[in-house]
Design an enzyme around this catalytic site. Sequence first.
Site, PDB file in Angstrom:
ATOM      1  N   LYS A  50     -89.895  -6.701  85.561  1.00 52.35           N
ATOM      2  CA  LYS A  50     -90.650  -7.679  86.166  1.00 52.35           C
ATOM      3  C   LYS A  50     -91.121  -7.487  87.674  1.00 52.35           C
ATOM      4  CE  LYS A  50     -88.655 -11.486  83.496  1.00 52.35           C
ATOM      5  NZ  LYS A  50     -87.191 -12.316  83.537  1.00 52.35           N
ATOM      6  N   GLN A  94     -82.685 -15.242  86.764  1.00 45.98           N
ATOM      7  CA  GLN A  94     -82.494 -14.460  85.397  1.00 45.98           C
ATOM      8  C   GLN A  94     -81.457 -15.112  84.518  1.00 45.98           C
ATOM      9  OE1 GLN A  94     -84.631 -12.038  84.106  1.00 45.98           O
ATOM     10  NE2 GLN A  94     -83.599 -11.989  82.310  1.00 45.98           N
ATOM     11  N   ASP A 117     -90.682 -20.456  85.544  1.00 43.57           N
ATOM     12  CA  ASP A 117     -90.071 -20.487  84.052  1.00 43.57           C
ATOM     13  C   ASP A 117     -90.415 -21.826  83.237  1.00 43.57           C
ATOM     14  OD1 ASP A 117     -89.287 -17.927  83.077  1.00 43.57           O
ATOM     15  OD2 ASP A 117     -87.193 -18.144  83.665  1.00 43.57           O
TER      16      ASP A 117
END
Length: 279
Positions: A50, A94, A117
């Site tokens: 990422k 995460q 997200d």
Amino acid sequence: MTAQRIDGRKIAAQLRQSIAQEVTKLPSKPGLAVILVGDDPASQIYVAKKIKTTEEVGMVSIEKRLAADASEEDVAATIQTLNNDKSVHGILLQLPLPKHLNSDKLIQMINPAKDVDGLTYHNIARLVTGEDGLVPCTPQGSLKLIQSVKKDLTGLHAVVIGRSLLFGKPMAQLLLQENCTVTTAHSKTKDLKSICQQADILVAAVGRPAMVKGDWIKSGAIIIDVGINRLNDNSICGDVDFEAAKETALAITPVPGGVGPMTIACLLANTLKAYKNSL
Ligand code: NAP
């Protein structure tokens, strides 16, 4: 008939390229912060990827690493700092977090405007009500792959196998917004085979290798295989028996090289969107 192979790597690369072009025209650089708690090897690989991809499109990557025994207060304080930092436009926690931490509680502390997200209740509610918001990355990417084959999905029967908050539920909502008739299947669904046989669009997100067999596929269906399953020989396969399904389907995503690359590309798209919303 041999199905079209939907090339997620190529489509994701095109999306990243258009994001990179837009970033060059912005007054400043969008910032994406990733919080990594602990030392889970798979998470470390994802986060490294990422960060690399974020920098490749010209965005600023901020990495916050916390020890595996970090307290909930430690993680909450990190989220708060990033919420208040004007140079940070996207925050990603995460997952999975170490077991002693309450993931849902911590996710809900992220400022919804920076929730790239799409997992805060605010953004989930916006998705369900059809208002513009930050949409979870993997379902967003999966829809782009479906629409790379067929733009107008009106009236098609879409079957989504899996009802997780991370994927199955938002995927079903996105397909509903596209005027599909949506069936969500799960572990308690009866006669899954006959339901799948009715699907014009079949999205499998279960985590069981090659569970969807060739004779479950309707002729001419679009198949999106979200599953990532590691086999004994260390290779990776999806939830769909690719070789059998490609004989009947119109188009199908491979694993790897299908949905996977779209997730990070859509994370960057969400970061760009959050940045533009902040102007
Ligand atoms: P999850 O939270 O474990 O959900 C799995 C879903 O599958 C559940 O809804 C479960 O039903 C259902 N299920 C389990 N066994 C079933 C069966 N025999 N028949 C029908 N449904 C069944 O997993 P997830 O996070 O949604 O992820 C699913 C898969 O997608 C995993 O392989 C994951 O690695 C992959 N994934 C890939 C990406 C990517 O970037 N490519 C991103 C996210 C996820 P119940 O609700 O009844 O338990």
